[in-house]
Design an enzyme around this catalytic site. Structure first.
Site, PDB file in Angstrom:
ATOM      1  N   LEU A  23       0.816  -1.203   0.000  1.00  0.00           N
ATOM      2  CA  LEU A  23       0.000   0.000   0.000  1.00  0.00           C
ATOM      3  C   LEU A  23       0.854   1.259   0.000  1.00  0.00           C
ATOM      4  O   LEU A  23       0.410   2.317  -0.432  1.00  0.00           O
ATOM      5  CB  LEU A  23      -0.932   0.012   1.218  1.00  0.00           C
ATOM      6  CG  LEU A  23      -2.019  -1.071   1.232  1.00  0.00           C
ATOM      7  CD1 LEU A  23      -2.757  -1.053   2.564  1.00  0.00           C
ATOM      8  CD2 LEU A  23      -2.989  -0.872   0.076  1.00  0.00           C
ATOM      9  N   GLY A  24       2.077   1.160   0.503  1.00  0.00           N
ATOM     10  CA  GLY A  24       2.959   2.322   0.557  1.00  0.00           C
ATOM     11  C   GLY A  24       4.226   2.006   1.315  1.00  0.00           C
ATOM     12  O   GLY A  24       4.327   0.972   1.973  1.00  0.00           O
ATOM     13  N   ALA A  25       5.191   2.909   1.226  1.00  0.00           N
ATOM     14  CA  ALA A  25       6.467   2.721   1.923  1.00  0.00           C
ATOM     15  C   ALA A  25       7.078   4.075   2.220  1.00  0.00           C
ATOM     16  O   ALA A  25       6.815   5.057   1.516  1.00  0.00           O
ATOM     17  CB  ALA A  25       7.421   1.873   1.093  1.00  0.00           C
ATOM     18  N   GLY A  26       7.874   4.114   3.282  1.00  0.00           N
ATOM     19  CA  GLY A  26       8.560   5.348   3.665  1.00  0.00           C
ATOM     20  C   GLY A  26       9.940   5.036   4.188  1.00  0.00           C
ATOM     21  O   GLY A  26      10.445   3.919   4.032  1.00  0.00           O
ATOM     22  N   GLY A  27      10.543   6.013   4.838  1.00  0.00           N
ATOM     23  CA  GLY A  27      11.900   5.850   5.327  1.00  0.00           C
ATOM     24  C   GLY A  27      12.030   4.853   6.456  1.00  0.00           C
ATOM     25  O   GLY A  27      13.102   4.292   6.672  1.00  0.00           O
ATOM     26  N   LYS A  45       1.419  -2.623   8.932  1.00  0.00           N
ATOM     27  CA  LYS A  45       2.585  -1.740   8.905  1.00  0.00           C
ATOM     28  C   LYS A  45       3.748  -2.427   9.610  1.00  0.00           C
ATOM     29  O   LYS A  45       3.602  -2.900  10.741  1.00  0.00           O
ATOM     30  CB  LYS A  45       2.259  -0.421   9.619  1.00  0.00           C
ATOM     31  CG  LYS A  45       3.420   0.552   9.723  1.00  0.00           C
ATOM     32  CD  LYS A  45       2.954   1.829  10.428  1.00  0.00           C
ATOM     33  CE  LYS A  45       4.069   2.835  10.565  1.00  0.00           C
ATOM     34  NZ  LYS A  45       3.607   4.090  11.225  1.00  0.00           N
ATOM     35  N   ASP A 139       1.122  14.948  13.475  1.00  0.00           N
ATOM     36  CA  ASP A 139       1.528  14.855  12.067  1.00  0.00           C
ATOM     37  C   ASP A 139       0.296  14.830  11.168  1.00  0.00           C
ATOM     38  O   ASP A 139       0.199  14.026  10.242  1.00  0.00           O
ATOM     39  CB  ASP A 139       2.388  13.611  11.834  1.00  0.00           C
ATOM     40  CG  ASP A 139       3.199  13.703  10.539  1.00  0.00           C
ATOM     41  OD1 ASP A 139       3.427  14.827  10.047  1.00  0.00           O
ATOM     42  OD2 ASP A 139       3.589  12.653  10.006  1.00  0.00           O
TER      43      ASP A 139
END
Length: 200
Positions: A23-27, A45, A139
């Site tokens: 679904l998504g990725a980050g640092g 997650k 955030d």
């Protein structure tokens, strides 16, 4: 827009959940679309291996799990399960099948007045509920607001603070996303803010 295909290095299962796609990725980690044994969709997650060994990051992850437990589910994606002690810590929430606010505005332009008022009212309700539970999100930005027919959902509590817990943010550490965080809440943002000067 559906999930992206899994990569060779991605897990096929996490906890009791079968992993279907990205679904998504980050640092710090990756979010996967998962499936419970009973066939319900969840967002799972997990963190990248290079941060999993940091006790400071694990403490933050435990804080995120606790924040999700307190937040409940009416204005968020409810917590389904979590294992902050796993080799790669993970948490699973109910999958919310809606686009994020940033994507909607980028693709379709500004919201119509009626939709904007409805969004504002929904976010006010969400924040009032979170603050009543002793949570500050820290955030809140368009990519952390999912839009579904019955109102917005606030997601990603990785930066959240709990009113009755010790702060994890260290001095001069920026908490939040530049451009959305309050300028007085982080040294990096405050340093870049224009300074007032007295009249001659």
């Amino acid at each position: 827009m559906g999930p992206a295909r899994l990569r060779a290095e991605d897990p096929v299962s996490i906890g009791d959940f079968k992993i279907l796609g990205r679904l998504g990725a980050g640092g710090f980690g990756t979010v996967y679309l998962g499936l419970t044994p009973g066939g319900r969709k969840v967002a799972v997650k997990t963190v990248h291996r290079h941060v999993a060994d940091s006790e400071g990051f694990r403490a933050r992850f435990r804080r995120e799990v606790e924040a999700l437990r307190r937040a409940g589910g009416f204005f968020t994606a409810p917590l389904v399960d979590a294992d902050p002690t796993a080799e790669l810590p993970w948490l699973a929430t109910e999958y919310v099948p809606g686009p994020d606010l940033g994507t909607v505005v980028t693709r379709g332009g500004p919201l119509a007045p009626e939709a904007l008022w409805r969004l504002g009212a929904g976010l006010c309700e969400a924040l009032a509920t979170l603050h009543g539970a002793g949570l500050v999100h820290r955030d809140l930005k368009p990519s952390n607001v999912l839009l579904v027919p019955d109102g917005p959902r606030v997601i990603d509590f990785g930066m959240a603070s709990l009113a009755d817990a010790t702060r994890l943010t260290v001095t001069h550490e920026a908490a939040g996303t530049p451009g959305y965080v309050a300028p007085n809440s982080c040294a990096a943002c405050a340093a870049s803010a224009p300074r007032r000067t007295s009249s001659p």
